[in-house]
Design an enzyme around this catalytic site. Sequence first.
Site, PDB file in Angstrom:
ATOM      1  CG  ASN A   1       6.655   3.269   5.053  1.00 51.55           C
ATOM      2  OD1 ASN A   1       6.134   3.314   3.953  1.00 51.55           O
ATOM      3  ND2 ASN A   1       6.081   3.690   6.156  1.00 51.55           N
TER       4      ASN A   1
ATOM      5  NE  ARG B   1      -1.115   2.550   2.779  1.00 48.92           N
ATOM      6  CZ  ARG B   1      -0.534   3.674   3.176  1.00 48.92           C
ATOM      7  NH1 ARG B   1      -0.472   4.724   2.374  1.00 48.92           N
ATOM      8  NH2 ARG B   1       0.032   3.768   4.366  1.00 48.92           N
ATOM      9  CG  ASP B   2       3.225   4.376   2.969  1.00 49.49           C
ATOM     10  OD1 ASP B   2       3.434   5.178   2.057  1.00 49.49           O
ATOM     11  OD2 ASP B   2       3.302   4.687   4.174  1.00 49.49           O
TER      12      ASP B   2
ATOM     13  CG  HIS C   1       7.513   7.610   5.303  1.00 47.46           C
ATOM     14  ND1 HIS C   1       7.342   7.109   4.041  1.00 47.46           N
ATOM     15  CD2 HIS C   1       6.321   7.478   5.924  1.00 47.46           C
ATOM     16  CE1 HIS C   1       6.077   6.701   3.895  1.00 47.46           C
ATOM     17  NE2 HIS C   1       5.430   6.910   5.028  1.00 47.46           N
TER      18      HIS C   1
ATOM     19  CG  HIS D   1       3.711   4.846   9.227  1.00 45.87           C
ATOM     20  ND1 HIS D   1       2.941   3.908   8.543  1.00 45.87           N
ATOM     21  CD2 HIS D   1       4.108   5.736   8.282  1.00 45.87           C
ATOM     22  CE1 HIS D   1       2.884   4.229   7.262  1.00 45.87           C
ATOM     23  NE2 HIS D   1       3.582   5.333   7.068  1.00 45.87           N
TER      24      HIS D   1
ATOM     25  CB  CYS E   1       2.777  10.376   1.240  1.00 43.14           C
ATOM     26  SG  CYS E   1       1.099  11.020   1.158  1.00 43.14           S
TER      27      CYS E   1
END
Length: 302
Positions: free
Chosen positions: A249, A15-16, A209, A207, A240
């Site tokens: 990440n 996803r990310d 990055h 979370h 993002c």
Amino acid sequence: MKFPSKVKLVDVGPRDGLQNEKEPVPAEVKIGLVERLQEAGLQEIEVTSFVSPKWVPQMADNAEVMAGIARKPGVRYSVLTPNMKGFEAALASRPDEIVVFGAASEAFSRRNINCSIAESIERFAPVVEAARARGIHVRGAISVALGCPYEGEIAPERVELVARLMKEIGVQHVGVADTIGVGTPLKAQRAMEAALRHFALDDVSGHFHDTYGQALANTLATLQMGIWQYDTSVAGLGGCPFAKGATGNVATEDVVYLLHGLGIETGIDLDKLIDAGKYISDYLKRKPNSRAATAILSKRQG
Ligand code: HMG
Ligand code: MG
């Protein structure tokens, strides 16, 4: 110094990681990645998001990807749902967990989800209620908790406010997110402390990055507080689309190497994880953005 004895990693790579890819990645490749991650022992995988395909075209195949996964018992599959429309679309995919994502700054909230912080909470409330009524676990993400690309410094009080608002609407777990990877260890600890004012230690995750190369340090600093859940991305994929310059990440491989070195259990087989990272990196025609993966792959070549 006291570390937790086990850590749960949520791989957010599908996803990310992939949401930011310019060229479409076929659903079958995403499914192949999820399957390799579950084979490597990941207990939770953030698979996709049910957001506007106009905003994030890469996630438009959300239902197809969810339907294509051969689910492994014991693994939790999560998806992002910013509003009721997304939640209703996600339901048919039977997610184990949904993620509502808010922000610690007004500017980022607007850029990312097109509404103010207060409006976002109003949109999340019915989503949270509907999910919990169905027994679907609800996680919240607090973006730009360590710094915002539009507003700069973010005070821990901002993080605390969003954590409180999320708690009030029934969110069960919050992730403290350094969206643009600007945070350093003491800032990470302060933001975590802010979230911990409203959520128990077992219900808060990190979370991070890795834009400025601080994510492993931030992980270590927050492990020392007893935080034991982190979102990481295989091969360090990601970023993002609404935060210019933000990179992926922290690589799952690097965090697993760190944790195993500290004698902390993850349930993850690092060699198989390296294979998963190599699979997606080969598809994307680039090297894994992970120091541990690079070192281990070059060792394998002898
Ligand atoms: P909006 O334009 O304000 O929504 O978007 P709206 O309700 O006004 O609807 C406008 C159009 O979008 C309508 O379609 C809706 O049907 C449609 P039209 O009539 O024009 O054809 N729509 C949707 N379509 C599909 N799924 C939906 C949906 N909702 C409305 N769920 C919205 C609001 C949130 C949808 C939009 O701003 C959006 O999709 N943003 C993308 C957000 C995103 O995916 N960001 C990246 C993920 S978050 C992240 O990466 C951070 C994180 O990793 C933590 C960290 O690092 O910080 C989690
Ligand atoms: Mg993120």
